[in-house]
Motif scaffolding. Structure first.
Motif, PDB file in Angstrom:
ATOM      1  N   GLY A   1       0.826  -1.211   0.000  1.00  0.00           N
ATOM      2  CA  GLY A   1       0.000   0.000   0.000  1.00  0.00           C
ATOM      3  C   GLY A   1       0.855   1.254   0.000  1.00  0.00           C
ATOM      4  N   ALA A   2       1.895   1.240   0.837  1.00  0.00           N
ATOM      5  CA  ALA A   2       2.770   2.408   0.933  1.00  0.00           C
ATOM      6  C   ALA A   2       3.477   2.645  -0.395  1.00  0.00           C
TER       7      ALA A   2
ATOM      8  N   MET B   1      11.738   3.294   0.632  1.00  0.00           N
ATOM      9  CA  MET B   1      12.659   2.401   1.325  1.00  0.00           C
ATOM     10  C   MET B   1      11.897   1.580   2.376  1.00  0.00           C
ATOM     11  N   ILE B   2      11.094   2.273   3.208  1.00  0.00           N
ATOM     12  CA  ILE B   2      10.363   1.594   4.272  1.00  0.00           C
ATOM     13  C   ILE B   2       9.361   0.610   3.676  1.00  0.00           C
ATOM     14  N   GLY B   3       8.677   1.049   2.604  1.00  0.00           N
ATOM     15  CA  GLY B   3       7.694   0.178   1.964  1.00  0.00           C
ATOM     16  C   GLY B   3       8.332  -1.119   1.484  1.00  0.00           C
ATOM     17  N   MET B   4       9.507  -0.998   0.863  1.00  0.00           N
ATOM     18  CA  MET B   4      10.167  -2.207   0.365  1.00  0.00           C
ATOM     19  C   MET B   4      10.593  -3.112   1.516  1.00  0.00           C
ATOM     20  N   LEU B   5      11.136  -2.505   2.571  1.00  0.00           N
ATOM     21  CA  LEU B   5      11.536  -3.304   3.730  1.00  0.00           C
ATOM     22  C   LEU B   5      10.337  -4.026   4.337  1.00  0.00           C
ATOM     23  N   MET B   6       9.171  -3.330   4.324  1.00  0.00           N
ATOM     24  CA  MET B   6       7.985  -3.955   4.911  1.00  0.00           C
ATOM     25  C   MET B   6       7.504  -5.136   4.087  1.00  0.00           C
ATOM     26  N   VAL B   7       7.548  -4.976   2.763  1.00  0.00           N
ATOM     27  CA  VAL B   7       7.153  -6.097   1.905  1.00  0.00           C
ATOM     28  C   VAL B   7       8.060  -7.290   2.183  1.00  0.00           C
ATOM     29  N   LEU B   8       9.370  -6.995   2.331  1.00  0.00           N
ATOM     30  CA  LEU B   8      10.339  -8.047   2.618  1.00  0.00           C
ATOM     31  C   LEU B   8      10.020  -8.727   3.952  1.00  0.00           C
ATOM     32  N   ALA B   9       9.798  -7.906   4.985  1.00  0.00           N
ATOM     33  CA  ALA B   9       9.503  -8.471   6.314  1.00  0.00           C
ATOM     34  C   ALA B   9       8.217  -9.283   6.265  1.00  0.00           C
ATOM     35  N   GLY B  10       7.203  -8.744   5.572  1.00  0.00           N
ATOM     36  CA  GLY B  10       5.934  -9.456   5.457  1.00  0.00           C
ATOM     37  C   GLY B  10       6.103 -10.794   4.775  1.00  0.00           C
TER      38      GLY B  10
ATOM     39  N   ARG C   1       1.983  13.479   2.135  1.00  0.00           N
ATOM     40  CA  ARG C   1       2.172  12.040   1.950  1.00  0.00           C
ATOM     41  C   ARG C   1       1.147  11.258   2.762  1.00  0.00           C
ATOM     42  N   PHE C   2       0.605  10.218   2.169  1.00  0.00           N
ATOM     43  CA  PHE C   2      -0.340   9.318   2.828  1.00  0.00           C
ATOM     44  C   PHE C   2      -1.502  10.037   3.506  1.00  0.00           C
ATOM     45  N   THR C   3      -1.984  11.135   2.934  1.00  0.00           N
ATOM     46  CA  THR C   3      -3.070  11.849   3.608  1.00  0.00           C
ATOM     47  C   THR C   3      -4.428  11.477   3.032  1.00  0.00           C
ATOM     48  N   PHE C   4      -4.461  10.739   1.922  1.00  0.00           N
ATOM     49  CA  PHE C   4      -5.719  10.362   1.275  1.00  0.00           C
ATOM     50  C   PHE C   4      -6.587  11.589   0.996  1.00  0.00           C
TER      51      PHE C   4
END
Lengths: 140, 500
Positions: free
Chosen positions: A15-16, A39-48, B192-195
């Motif tokens: 989602g991010a 960066m965070i989004g990719m790390l989260m997909v990896l962790a998930g 960012r991310f505020t929809f």
């Protein structure tokens, strides 16, 4: 359990990444607004993916039992407060909150419930409106 | 800058009638809420945060610190009397504390817990006063790269504290970082991310997040477990420890204090780690380890001293570096930000009366706790018997009004409800909310310093590893992570947490 957690985490990551797809990342020397989310989004997909994978390998798919009743009624009570406090005022909002919240546990009998609601509403008016002087609407 | 002068300055601030009253009030309300089963210090501080919005900053911090150690103590009372740990750091107190209560020595166990906590509190407060300023001096030499590495170390440290899966704890940190990005980016002005919701342009407020994740989620879990009934409690006969008890408890208290203070300073360390470590140390040095779990008084004194020492030692990294080592300190940082205070190395020089006033108030607060608890313990016992069905609506009302009055927005209450559902879901999925909170608070700092460090180095990411302080911090973080993943360590850690 792990399966659900992993999928949830990965979903947040995806989602991010999707929401942030248009933001500029810039270069390493001058990082733009899209860099960190990506960066965070990719790390989260990896962790998930890791958690999901382990869930599939070790536990199989098991689902914990949920306390639907408290979850639904506590949430409903809080949402009702959010919706009514500005339009109806503090006293009705607190009464509605206590009334709906009561359904989340073993319900009290009507008389103790009314006493509890009344005491809480009066206490809140005394503390927040008279005591702290907050600009709250008290009655509709 | 002499220690005595600083402490005197602090005492003059914290002994003013207003602040004394706030310290007393904080400790009292903290104990009151902390005694309720299921509500640990994090939830208590989160819920009572709004009480302090309208106070002057020093008073607010003094009161919050009081709420914090009050609720910590309240947790021990529940652990001893009903064998229900209010929070993870009281888990070990249950083992011997409740065993003592079953032998009719509940009063002695409570008194031991209070006195051991008092001793640990006083020693650690002096430690903060001694260690804070030099550490702040070190922190002034920190550049953005060092800050990034230190924050990473803190976050990795937090993972070691979370029980259960390491990957899940890291994922929770990441989710916290993600939530911290909601709103307008300071550098570019991009939202960012505020929809598209204008209420989110300023970001997510800290209060609805903390209250939802900790407060509402705890209420829902408690209701699921108890349905709303009251508790039956152990009877209290005599309060005073016998000479034999004192002889056994005293050395354990000292060891527990040292252990707790050391572990509390470490990033990610805290009350839970401290109390577990102190308990196993006692078991190891004891000549009769078989007594543990059967009502050994050392098994109450050591962990209680350790968790109090650790929870106060946590203030050292928070105040001197501006980096919260655990979720409660993250809440304290949130509270300070609301009052326009930026915690960090400058705070001691720029606002000495705030810094020293808060520290001196801890000395006073620990004494207040003992005065408050020993004579009034009967009252807490009665409170435990009030059915939860009456208590939780009151807690709900308080959460809702507190969040609403933050800036008179129903939207925040709505957010709190959403985070309550999220918090409950995460709990069910065995993901802890504490690392999330830490990530949320550190997020903006981390992003800013990361960008700055890269800018200064001309886009060279090796800067984090090549600068000596930054490099060694990162190496420590990497070492911690490797240790965590190694199977033998994993097993021992899981053993320590198996009672939860």
């Amino acid at each position: 359990m792990d399966l659900g957690a992993g999928l949830l985490i990965a979903a947040f990551g995806i989602g991010a990444l999707w929401l942030g797809r248009d933001w500029p990342t810039g270069t390493l020397a001058s990082v733009q607004s899209g860099f960190f989310p990506r960066m965070i989004g990719m790390l989260m997909v990896l962790a998930g993916a890791l958690v999901t994978g382990r869930g599939l390998l070790i536990h199989g798919a098991a689902w914990p039992s949920w306390g639907w009743r408290p979850l639904i009624w506590v949430t409903a009570a809080v949402l009702a407060f959010a919706g009514t406090v500005e339009t109806l005022g503090l006293v009705p909002a607190v009464l509605i909150l206590v009334g709906l919240g009561n359904l989340a546990g073993q319900p009290l009998r009507p008389v103790p419930l009314l006493l509890l609601g009344g005491a809480l509403a009066a206490g809140c008016v005394a503390l927040f409106v008279w005591g702290l002087g907050l600009p709250l609407r008290v009655w509709p | 800058m002499d220690l005595l002068g600083n402490l005197l300055l602090g005492l003059s601030v914290s002994l003013s009638p207003d602040n004394l009253l706030l310290c007393f009030g904080g400790a009292l309300i903290g104990t009151l809420i902390g005694v309720l089963p299921g509500l640990g210090p994090t939830a208590t501080v989160a819920m009572l945060l709004p009480l302090t919005f309208y106070l002057p900053p020093v008073g607010a911090l003094i009161m919050l610190a009081g709420i914090f150690y009050g609720s910590q103590y309240g947790g021990s009372a529940t652990a001893i009397l009903v064998n229900l740990p209010g929070e993870s750091s009281s888990v070990v107190t249950c083992l011997d504390g409740h065993a003592m209560a079953r032998q009719g020595r509940a009063g002695v166990a409570l008194a031991t817990a209070a006195l051991a906590s008092l001793f640990a509190g006083i020693v650690t407060t002096i430690l903060i006063a001694v260690a804070g300023p030099p550490l702040a001096g070190v922190a002034l030499a920190f550049g953005p790269a060092e800050y990034v590495s230190l924050m990473l170390l803190g976050l990795i440290g937090a993972v070691t504290l979370a029980h259960g899966s390491v990957v899940k704890a890291i994922a929770m940190i990441l989710l916290g970082l993600l939530l911290s990005m909601v709103g307008t980016d300071v550098n570019s002005g991009d939202t960012r991310f505020t929809f598209g919701l204008p209420q989110l342009y300023d970001g997510i407020d800290f209060v609805p997040l903390a209250m939802g994740l900790f407060g509402l989620a705890e209420i829902i879990s408690s209701l699921e477990q108890t349905g709303g009934a009251g508790q039956t409690t152990a009877r209290i006969v005599s309060l005073w420890p016998k000479r034999e008890d004192v002889r056994q408890a005293w050395p354990a208290t000292v060891r527990g204090t040292v252990m707790g203070a050391l572990l509390g300073i470490l990033p990610g360390g805290g009350a839970t780690l401290g109390s577990f470590a102190a308990y196993s140390l006692e078991k190891k040095v004891s000549r009769h380890p078989e007594r543990f779990g059967q009502g050994a008084i050392e098994g109450v004194a050591a962990p209680e001293a350790a968790n109090n020492a650790a929870s106060q030692a946590c203030f050292i990294p928070m105040l001197s570096l501006g980096i919260p080592p655990n979720a409660i300190m993250a809440l304290m940082i949130g509270a300070m930000t609301i009052h326009g205070i930026t915690p960090g190395p400058q705070i001691m020089a720029k606002q000495p009366e705030l810094f020293w006033g808060m520290i001196a108030s801890m000395l006073i607060g620990n004494v207040i706790l003992v005065i408050l608890n020993l004579p009034m313990i009967g009252l807490w016992v009665r409170l435990l018997r009030v059915p939860y069905g009456y208590l939780f609506p009151a807690i709900l009302v308080f959460c809702c009004i507190g969040t609403y009055t933050l800036n008179n927005s129903g939207f925040n209450v709505l957010l709190m409800a959403l985070f309550g559902v999220l918090g409950y879901a995460l709990r069910k999925l065995d993901c802890e909310p504490a690392p999330l909170m830490l990530g949320f608070v550190l997020g903006p700092m981390l992003e800013e310093n990361l960008g700055r460090a890269l800018l200064l180095s001309g886009g060279d990411p090796t800067v984090f590893a090549t600068r000596p302080i930054s490099g060694s911090l990162l190496a420590t973080a990497a070492l911690l992570l490797i240790l965590m993943v190694m199977p033998s360590v994993r097993r021992r850690r899981d053993e320590a947490f198996k009672d939860e």
